[in-house]
Design a protein around this motif. Structure first.
Motif, PDB file in Angstrom:
ATOM      1  N   GLY A   1     -22.523 -16.883  27.898  1.00  0.00           N
ATOM      2  CA  GLY A   1     -21.724 -17.724  27.010  1.00  0.00           C
ATOM      3  C   GLY A   1     -20.659 -16.926  26.283  1.00  0.00           C
ATOM      4  O   GLY A   1     -19.510 -17.339  26.188  1.00  0.00           O
ATOM      5  N   THR A   2     -21.034 -15.771  25.787  1.00  0.00           N
ATOM      6  CA  THR A   2     -20.080 -14.922  25.082  1.00  0.00           C
ATOM      7  C   THR A   2     -19.021 -14.401  26.030  1.00  0.00           C
ATOM      8  O   THR A   2     -17.841 -14.392  25.692  1.00  0.00           O
ATOM      9  N   LEU A   3     -19.435 -13.990  27.214  1.00  0.00           N
ATOM     10  CA  LEU A   3     -18.477 -13.496  28.201  1.00  0.00           C
ATOM     11  C   LEU A   3     -17.444 -14.560  28.520  1.00  0.00           C
ATOM     12  O   LEU A   3     -16.254 -14.299  28.549  1.00  0.00           O
ATOM     13  N   ARG A   4     -17.903 -15.773  28.717  1.00  0.00           N
ATOM     14  CA  ARG A   4     -16.971 -16.866  29.028  1.00  0.00           C
ATOM     15  C   ARG A   4     -16.040 -17.127  27.843  1.00  0.00           C
ATOM     16  O   ARG A   4     -14.833 -17.220  28.000  1.00  0.00           O
ATOM     17  N   ARG A   5     -16.609 -17.240  26.637  1.00  0.00           N
ATOM     18  CA  ARG A   5     -15.788 -17.540  25.457  1.00  0.00           C
ATOM     19  C   ARG A   5     -14.831 -16.408  25.110  1.00  0.00           C
ATOM     20  O   ARG A   5     -13.681 -16.644  24.759  1.00  0.00           O
ATOM     21  N   GLU A   6     -15.320 -15.179  25.175  1.00  0.00           N
ATOM     22  CA  GLU A   6     -14.525 -14.058  24.684  1.00  0.00           C
ATOM     23  C   GLU A   6     -13.623 -13.434  25.741  1.00  0.00           C
ATOM     24  O   GLU A   6     -12.709 -12.702  25.395  1.00  0.00           O
ATOM     25  N   SER A   7     -13.890 -13.691  27.001  1.00  0.00           N
ATOM     26  CA  SER A   7     -13.077 -13.053  28.037  1.00  0.00           C
ATOM     27  C   SER A   7     -12.363 -14.053  28.923  1.00  0.00           C
ATOM     28  O   SER A   7     -11.151 -14.096  28.976  1.00  0.00           O
ATOM     29  N   PHE A   8     -13.130 -14.865  29.620  1.00  0.00           N
ATOM     30  CA  PHE A   8     -12.537 -15.687  30.659  1.00  0.00           C
ATOM     31  C   PHE A   8     -11.820 -16.914  30.131  1.00  0.00           C
ATOM     32  O   PHE A   8     -11.143 -17.597  30.889  1.00  0.00           O
ATOM     33  N   ASN A   9     -11.927 -17.200  28.849  1.00  0.00           N
ATOM     34  CA  ASN A   9     -11.059 -18.217  28.271  1.00  0.00           C
ATOM     35  C   ASN A   9      -9.647 -17.666  28.102  1.00  0.00           C
ATOM     36  O   ASN A   9      -8.708 -18.417  27.904  1.00  0.00           O
ATOM     37  N   TYR A  10      -9.496 -16.346  28.184  1.00  0.00           N
ATOM     38  CA  TYR A  10      -8.203 -15.705  27.986  1.00  0.00           C
ATOM     39  C   TYR A  10      -7.743 -14.891  29.189  1.00  0.00           C
ATOM     40  O   TYR A  10      -6.577 -14.556  29.291  1.00  0.00           O
ATOM     41  N   LEU A  11      -8.672 -14.555  30.053  1.00  0.00           N
ATOM     42  CA  LEU A  11      -8.371 -13.683  31.186  1.00  0.00           C
ATOM     43  C   LEU A  11      -8.820 -14.375  32.466  1.00  0.00           C
ATOM     44  O   LEU A  11      -9.975 -14.768  32.586  1.00  0.00           O
ATOM     45  N   ASN A  12      -7.903 -14.553  33.391  1.00  0.00           N
ATOM     46  CA  ASN A  12      -8.245 -15.165  34.671  1.00  0.00           C
ATOM     47  C   ASN A  12      -8.257 -14.089  35.746  1.00  0.00           C
ATOM     48  O   ASN A  12      -7.204 -13.546  36.084  1.00  0.00           O
ATOM     49  N   PRO A  13      -9.440 -13.763  36.278  1.00  0.00           N
ATOM     50  CA  PRO A  13      -9.493 -12.746  37.322  1.00  0.00           C
ATOM     51  C   PRO A  13      -8.691 -13.185  38.543  1.00  0.00           C
ATOM     52  O   PRO A  13      -8.777 -14.336  38.979  1.00  0.00           O
ATOM     53  N   LEU A  14      -7.921 -12.279  39.096  1.00  0.00           N
ATOM     54  CA  LEU A  14      -7.074 -12.595  40.241  1.00  0.00           C
ATOM     55  C   LEU A  14      -7.812 -12.446  41.560  1.00  0.00           C
ATOM     56  O   LEU A  14      -7.409 -13.017  42.562  1.00  0.00           O
ATOM     57  N   SER A  15      -8.878 -11.646  41.548  1.00  0.00           N
ATOM     58  CA  SER A  15      -9.649 -11.410  42.765  1.00  0.00           C
ATOM     59  C   SER A  15     -11.018 -10.880  42.356  1.00  0.00           C
ATOM     60  O   SER A  15     -11.266 -10.578  41.191  1.00  0.00           O
ATOM     61  N   GLU A  16     -11.894 -10.735  43.343  1.00  0.00           N
ATOM     62  CA  GLU A  16     -13.208 -10.164  43.050  1.00  0.00           C
ATOM     63  C   GLU A  16     -13.070  -8.720  42.577  1.00  0.00           C
ATOM     64  O   GLU A  16     -13.770  -8.287  41.672  1.00  0.00           O
ATOM     65  N   ALA A  17     -12.141  -7.988  43.174  1.00  0.00           N
ATOM     66  CA  ALA A  17     -11.920  -6.595  42.762  1.00  0.00           C
ATOM     67  C   ALA A  17     -11.453  -6.542  41.304  1.00  0.00           C
ATOM     68  O   ALA A  17     -11.877  -5.675  40.537  1.00  0.00           O
ATOM     69  N   HIS A  18     -10.586  -7.452  40.920  1.00  0.00           N
ATOM     70  CA  HIS A  18     -10.113  -7.506  39.540  1.00  0.00           C
ATOM     71  C   HIS A  18     -11.272  -7.809  38.592  1.00  0.00           C
ATOM     72  O   HIS A  18     -11.421  -7.175  37.543  1.00  0.00           O
ATOM     73  N   LEU A  19     -12.109  -8.749  38.984  1.00  0.00           N
ATOM     74  CA  LEU A  19     -13.288  -9.090  38.182  1.00  0.00           C
ATOM     75  C   LEU A  19     -14.226  -7.892  38.057  1.00  0.00           C
ATOM     76  O   LEU A  19     -14.727  -7.587  36.983  1.00  0.00           O
ATOM     77  N   GLN A  20     -14.450  -7.174  39.153  1.00  0.00           N
ATOM     78  CA  GLN A  20     -15.340  -6.007  39.125  1.00  0.00           C
ATOM     79  C   GLN A  20     -14.770  -4.880  38.287  1.00  0.00           C
ATOM     80  O   GLN A  20     -15.516  -4.046  37.784  1.00  0.00           O
ATOM     81  N   LYS A  21     -13.476  -4.844  38.097  1.00  0.00           N
ATOM     82  CA  LYS A  21     -12.857  -3.839  37.227  1.00  0.00           C
ATOM     83  C   LYS A  21     -12.980  -4.250  35.759  1.00  0.00           C
ATOM     84  O   LYS A  21     -13.290  -3.433  34.903  1.00  0.00           O
ATOM     85  N   GLU A  22     -12.748  -5.533  35.477  1.00  0.00           N
ATOM     86  CA  GLU A  22     -12.701  -5.987  34.096  1.00  0.00           C
ATOM     87  C   GLU A  22     -14.085  -6.163  33.467  1.00  0.00           C
ATOM     88  O   GLU A  22     -14.255  -5.889  32.281  1.00  0.00           O
ATOM     89  N   LEU A  23     -15.066  -6.630  34.224  1.00  0.00           N
ATOM     90  CA  LEU A  23     -16.401  -6.865  33.655  1.00  0.00           C
ATOM     91  C   LEU A  23     -17.023  -5.607  33.055  1.00  0.00           C
ATOM     92  O   LEU A  23     -17.478  -5.640  31.913  1.00  0.00           O
ATOM     93  N   PRO A  24     -17.069  -4.493  33.789  1.00  0.00           N
ATOM     94  CA  PRO A  24     -17.662  -3.290  33.175  1.00  0.00           C
ATOM     95  C   PRO A  24     -16.899  -2.823  31.940  1.00  0.00           C
ATOM     96  O   PRO A  24     -17.503  -2.348  30.989  1.00  0.00           O
ATOM     97  N   GLU A  25     -15.589  -2.995  31.946  1.00  0.00           N
ATOM     98  CA  GLU A  25     -14.821  -2.584  30.771  1.00  0.00           C
ATOM     99  C   GLU A  25     -15.237  -3.408  29.559  1.00  0.00           C
ATOM    100  O   GLU A  25     -15.457  -2.873  28.479  1.00  0.00           O
ATOM    101  N   TYR A  26     -15.372  -4.707  29.731  1.00  0.00           N
ATOM    102  CA  TYR A  26     -15.790  -5.573  28.628  1.00  0.00           C
ATOM    103  C   TYR A  26     -17.201  -5.215  28.163  1.00  0.00           C
ATOM    104  O   TYR A  26     -17.449  -5.046  26.973  1.00  0.00           O
ATOM    105  N   VAL A  27     -18.136  -5.088  29.101  1.00  0.00           N
ATOM    106  CA  VAL A  27     -19.536  -4.843  28.747  1.00  0.00           C
ATOM    107  C   VAL A  27     -19.719  -3.472  28.116  1.00  0.00           C
ATOM    108  O   VAL A  27     -20.352  -3.335  27.070  1.00  0.00           O
ATOM    109  N   HIS A  28     -19.164  -2.433  28.725  1.00  0.00           N
ATOM    110  CA  HIS A  28     -19.418  -1.057  28.259  1.00  0.00           C
ATOM    111  C   HIS A  28     -18.494  -0.614  27.123  1.00  0.00           C
ATOM    112  O   HIS A  28     -18.907   0.137  26.253  1.00  0.00           O
ATOM    113  N   ASN A  29     -17.244  -1.060  27.146  1.00  0.00           N
ATOM    114  CA  ASN A  29     -16.289  -0.581  26.146  1.00  0.00           C
ATOM    115  C   ASN A  29     -16.145  -1.507  24.944  1.00  0.00           C
ATOM    116  O   ASN A  29     -15.448  -1.175  24.001  1.00  0.00           O
ATOM    117  N   TYR A  30     -16.783  -2.679  24.996  1.00  0.00           N
ATOM    118  CA  TYR A  30     -16.659  -3.587  23.868  1.00  0.00           C
ATOM    119  C   TYR A  30     -17.999  -4.239  23.515  1.00  0.00           C
ATOM    120  O   TYR A  30     -18.527  -4.046  22.434  1.00  0.00           O
TER     121      TYR A  30
END
Length: 126
Positions: free
Chosen positions: A49-78
């Protein structure tokens, strides 16, 4: 083989025919929480729920590779290192360093952008 279970909340996405068919074909049995009972699935509700509200309401992944890059950054760096969590007394899952107190005029902070400047974290520098 032991049956696989997946705990789902009552989000309409999880009740769709496509999801139900996918779970059935994968041998996964859905376990649905009661309505208005997010505490029954604290991990999925807090992270998904938080991931959807805090990330994907503002960030639209362009591909699976883009998603795999952005998810760890959100989880580990924030999420785990800077976002406080009510369930652990408003601390972060990964504790932040404790600094000695200094005068506000002497404190220097480094701004660290997360998710292409969607969020910022701050680190004290000498």
């Amino acid at each position: 083989m032991d049956p696989k279970y997946l705990i789902l909340n009552n989000d309409p996405d999880f009740r769709s025919k496509e999801i139900k068919d996918f779970l059935a074909s994968s041998g996964i049995q859905p376990k649905t929480t009661f309505y208005r009972s997010p505490w029954q699935n604290p991990i999925a509700e807090s992270v998904n729920g938080t991931l959807r509200r805090e990330s994907f309401n503002y960030l639209n992944p362009l591909s699976e590779a883009h998603l795999q890059k952005e998810l760890p950054e959100y989880v580990h760096n924030y999420y785990n290192s800077h976002r406080t969590n009510q369930g652990i007394n408003f601390n972060t899952p990964i504790p932040t360093p404790t600094y000695l107190p200094v005068n506000v005029n002497q404190a220097k902070l480094k701004v660290i952008p997360v998710l292409n400047d969607l969020y910022h974290t701050y680190k004290r520098i000498a």
